[in-house]
Design an enzyme around this catalytic site. Structure first.
Site, short mmCIF file in Angstrom:
data_model
loop_
_atom_site.label_atom_id
_atom_site.label_comp_id
_atom_site.label_asym_id
_atom_site.label_seq_id
_atom_site.Cartn_x
_atom_site.Cartn_y
_atom_site.Cartn_z
N ILE A 155 57.40 -16.49 23.20
CA ILE A 155 57.40 -15.50 23.78
C ILE A 155 56.91 -14.19 23.76
O ILE A 155 56.29 -13.18 24.31
CB ILE A 155 59.17 -14.94 24.05
N ARG A 234 68.52 -12.95 21.05
CA ARG A 234 70.46 -12.29 20.64
C ARG A 234 70.94 -12.28 20.28
O ARG A 234 70.71 -11.17 19.45
CB ARG A 234 70.34 -14.09 19.99
N ASP A 258 68.76 -6.82 26.09
CA ASP A 258 69.40 -7.89 27.33
C ASP A 258 70.00 -8.68 26.81
O ASP A 258 70.45 -9.43 27.63
CB ASP A 258 67.86 -8.51 27.64
N GLU A 263 78.84 -10.81 24.33
CA GLU A 263 78.59 -11.03 25.41
C GLU A 263 79.02 -12.43 26.15
O GLU A 263 79.55 -11.75 27.24
CB GLU A 263 76.96 -11.02 25.80
N HIS A 295 71.77 -10.08 30.14
CA HIS A 295 70.50 -11.47 30.03
C HIS A 295 70.42 -11.72 30.81
O HIS A 295 70.65 -13.34 31.82
CB HIS A 295 72.12 -12.67 29.47
N GLN A 296 69.65 -11.40 31.41
CA GLN A 296 69.05 -11.62 32.72
C GLN A 296 67.28 -11.53 32.75
O GLN A 296 66.57 -12.01 33.56
CB GLN A 296 68.68 -10.81 34.10
P1 NAI Z 1 59.43 -19.98 20.27
O1 NAI Z 1 60.69 -21.31 18.76
O2 NAI Z 1 58.59 -20.58 20.77
O3 NAI Z 1 59.57 -18.93 19.07
C1 NAI Z 1 60.13 -18.03 18.18
C2 NAI Z 1 58.78 -17.84 17.16
O4 NAI Z 1 60.30 -16.85 15.73
C3 NAI Z 1 58.39 -18.70 16.44
O5 NAI Z 1 56.95 -18.37 16.25
C4 NAI Z 1 59.47 -18.36 14.98
O6 NAI Z 1 57.97 -18.81 14.43
C5 NAI Z 1 59.12 -17.01 14.52
N1 NAI Z 1 60.69 -17.05 13.25
C6 NAI Z 1 61.66 -17.84 13.10
N2 NAI Z 1 62.05 -17.40 12.20
C7 NAI Z 1 61.80 -15.70 11.92
C8 NAI Z 1 62.29 -15.29 11.14
N3 NAI Z 1 63.44 -15.14 10.76
N4 NAI Z 1 61.66 -14.22 11.33
C9 NAI Z 1 60.94 -13.90 12.35
N5 NAI Z 1 60.49 -14.76 13.23
C10 NAI Z 1 60.62 -16.45 12.91
O7 NAI Z 1 61.05 -19.19 20.63
P2 NAI Z 1 60.84 -18.40 22.34
O8 NAI Z 1 60.93 -18.97 23.14
O9 NAI Z 1 59.70 -17.58 22.19
O10 NAI Z 1 62.22 -17.88 22.34
C11 NAI Z 1 62.81 -16.68 21.44
C12 NAI Z 1 63.64 -16.74 21.71
O11 NAI Z 1 63.81 -15.38 22.75
C13 NAI Z 1 65.13 -17.52 21.53
O12 NAI Z 1 65.25 -18.69 20.20
C14 NAI Z 1 66.46 -17.17 22.52
O13 NAI Z 1 67.20 -16.36 21.47
C15 NAI Z 1 65.46 -16.49 23.19
N6 NAI Z 1 65.11 -15.86 24.93
C16 NAI Z 1 66.05 -15.02 25.37
C17 NAI Z 1 65.83 -15.77 26.74
C18 NAI Z 1 66.72 -14.53 27.52
O14 NAI Z 1 67.08 -14.25 28.36
N7 NAI Z 1 66.74 -13.34 26.78
C19 NAI Z 1 65.39 -16.70 27.45
C20 NAI Z 1 64.62 -17.18 26.30
C21 NAI Z 1 65.06 -17.08 25.24
#
Ligand code: NAI
Length: 329
Positions: A155, A234, A258, A263, A295-296
Site C-alpha cells: 500500500i 490500524r 480510517d 473501532e 474502515h472503508q
Molecule cells: P505490506 O506487508 O505489503 O507492507 C507493510 C510494510 O510495513 C512492509 O514494507 C514492512 O517492511 C513495513 N514495516 C514493518 N514494520 C515496520 C516498522 N516498524 N516501521 C516502518 N515500516 C514497517 O502490507 P500492506 O498490504 O501494505 O498493508 C499495510 C497495513 O495496512 C496492513 O498491515 C493493515 O493493517 C492495513 N490495512 C488497512 C486497510 C483498511 O481498509 N484501512 C486495508 C488493508 C490493510
C-alpha cells in the site's frame, strides 16, 4: 467444506457467494462478530471466515477447536486480531489475503488527504445550506509539500507513486527500503527525521508489538508543527489520547482516520440511533480539523472481488492439500 462466515454483511454474501459459484463449499453466513459468546455458531463447520474485528484470541480459538474447526481464513490482510501461537497450539491453520488491492487503500488515503486539506467535507455541507462563503476553507497545495510514509510495502508503495505524481517530496521509513521507490526519488530516513520534516505523515505499516502506539506524545513533540496525520493502517498505531492532546495544542494541524483503536464496538454498524459511549472517539468527532471514515479504505469492487477469490482459493487449497494458499501458521 462447511464454512461459518462471521461478521457477514450483505456485500460479503454477494462477493463470497460469487467466488463460490461452483458450490464447492457450503458458506453459512452469520451477522455477529466472532467472540467467545458467538463461537458456538461455528457448530457443524470445519472452517471459519473472519474479518478485522473478529476476536480470535486463545479462548475463542479453543472454543472453535471444540466445535471441530480446522481452518480460519481471514478475509483481510492484517492479522493482529488473531493469536497465531494459540492457533498453532490448538491445530487450527490460519490463512489471510496478503494483498488484494493496494490501490483501494492507497487511493482512499490520498482521498482523505485531499478532502481534509481542501475541506471538501465541510464545503459539501455549506453549499447544501446555501452558504458559499470561503472563510475557513483555505487549503495548501500538495505539489511541493513533503509527505512521510511509514511502511512502503504494497500500500505504502502505491501511495508514494501517486504522491510523486502530484509533485510531492516523498520521504519514507521502513526497515526494508524498496529500491524501485528510491529510483523514483523516495528518500528513506529514520522515524524521527520523517516526523520532523513532513507536512503530511501517512501510516502503512502493520500493527505489532514494535509499532503499537508508534505515534505517541514523544514522537509528536518532534513533529513539524501543524502537520497532517493520516492513519489508514490500524487504530492502535497511534496513541489516540496523545493525538487528541496534540490536536488541542495545534501540534497536529489536521487528522484523518480510517481506523480507530476502539473501532470494534463502533465501525461497520449503523449506530446513528445510539449514543456513543466511547468518550475518546466522541472527543475526536468534535474537532473541525478531523476527518474520520469507518474502515472503508479497502471497500472497492476490485478489492472485494480479489478478497473473495483469494479466500475461496485458501479454502480450496486446504481441502486439496491440507494447506491454504497463504498460510500464517
Ligand atoms: P505490506 O506487508 O505489503 O507492507 C507493510 C510494510 O510495513 C512492509 O514494507 C514492512 O517492511 C513495513 N514495516 C514493518 N514494520 C515496520 C516498522 N516498524 N516501521 C516502518 N515500516 C514497517 O502490507 P500492506 O498490504 O501494505 O498493508 C499495510 C497495513 O495496512 C496492513 O498491515 C493493515 O493493517 C492495513 N490495512 C488497512 C486497510 C483498511 O481498509 N484501512 C486495508 C488493508 C490493510
Amino acid at each position: 467444506m462447511q464454512v461459518a462466515v462471521f461478521g457477514a454483511k450483505p456485500y460479503d454474501r454477494t462477493y463470497l457467494s460469487a467466488a463460490n459459484a461452483a458450490g464447492a463449499h457450503r458458506l453459512v453466513f452469520h451477522e455477529p462478530r466472532l467472540s467467545l459468546a458467538t463461537a458456538a455458531l461455528a457448530a457443524g463447520a470445519e472452517a471459519v471466515c473472519l474479518f478485522v474485528n473478529d476476536q480470535a484470541d486463545e479462548k475463542v480459538l479453543g472454543a472453535l477447536r471444540q466445535e471441530g474447526i480446522r481452518l480460519a481464513v481471514l478475509r483481510c490482510a492484517g492479522y493482529d486480531n488473531v493469536d497465531l501461537g494459540a492457533a498453532r497450539r490448538c491445530g487450527i491453520a490460519v490463512a489471510r489475503v496478503p494483498s488484494y488491492s493496494p490501490h483501494a487503500v492507497a487511493e482512499h488515503a490520498v482521498g482523505l488527504m485531499l478532502a481534509l486539506d481542501r475541506k471538501i467535507h465541510r464545503a459539501y455541507n455549506r453549499v447544501r445550506e446555501g452558504n458559499f462563503s470561503l472563510d475557513g476553507l483555505l487549503g495548501f497545495n500538495l505539489h511541493g509539500r513533503t509527505v512521510g510514509i511509514i511502511g512502503t510495502g504494497g500500500i505504502g508503495s502505491v501511495v508514494a507513486r501517486i504522491l510523486i505524481g502530484f509533485g510531492c517530496v516523498v520521504i519514507a521509513q521502513d526497515p526494508v527500503p524498496v529500491a524501485e521507490l528510491e529510483a523514483i526519488g523516495v528518500a528513506y530516513v529514520d522515524r524521527e527525521a520523517l516526523f520532523a520534516r513532513s507536512d503530511i505523515v501517512t501510516l502503512h505499516c502493520p500493527l505489532n508489538a514494535e509499532t503499537r502506539h508508534l505515534v505517541n506524545a514523544e514522537l509528536l513533540a518532534q513533529a513539524k508543527r501543524g502537520f497532517m496525520l493520516v492513519n489508514t493502517g490500524r487504530g492502535a498505531l497511534i496513541d489516540t489520547r496523545a493525538v487528541i492532546a496534540a490536536l488541542k495544542h495545534g501540534q497536529i494541524g489536521q487528522l484523518a482516520l480510517d481506523v480507530y483503536e476502539g473501532e470494534a464496538g463502533l465501525f461497520f454498524e449503523d449506530m446513528s440511533g445510539e449514543m456513543i459511549r466511547d468518550d475518546v472517539f466522541a472527543r475526536l468527532l468534535t474537532f473541525p480539523n478531523v476527518l474520520i471514515t469507518g474502515h472503508q479504505a479497502f471497500f472497492t469492487e476490485e478489492a472485494l472481488t480479489a478478497i473473495a477469490a483469494t479466500t475461496i482459493g485458501n479454502i480450496d487449497a486446504f481441502v486439496r492439500t491440507g494447506r491454504p494458499l497463504h498460510p500464517l501458521t
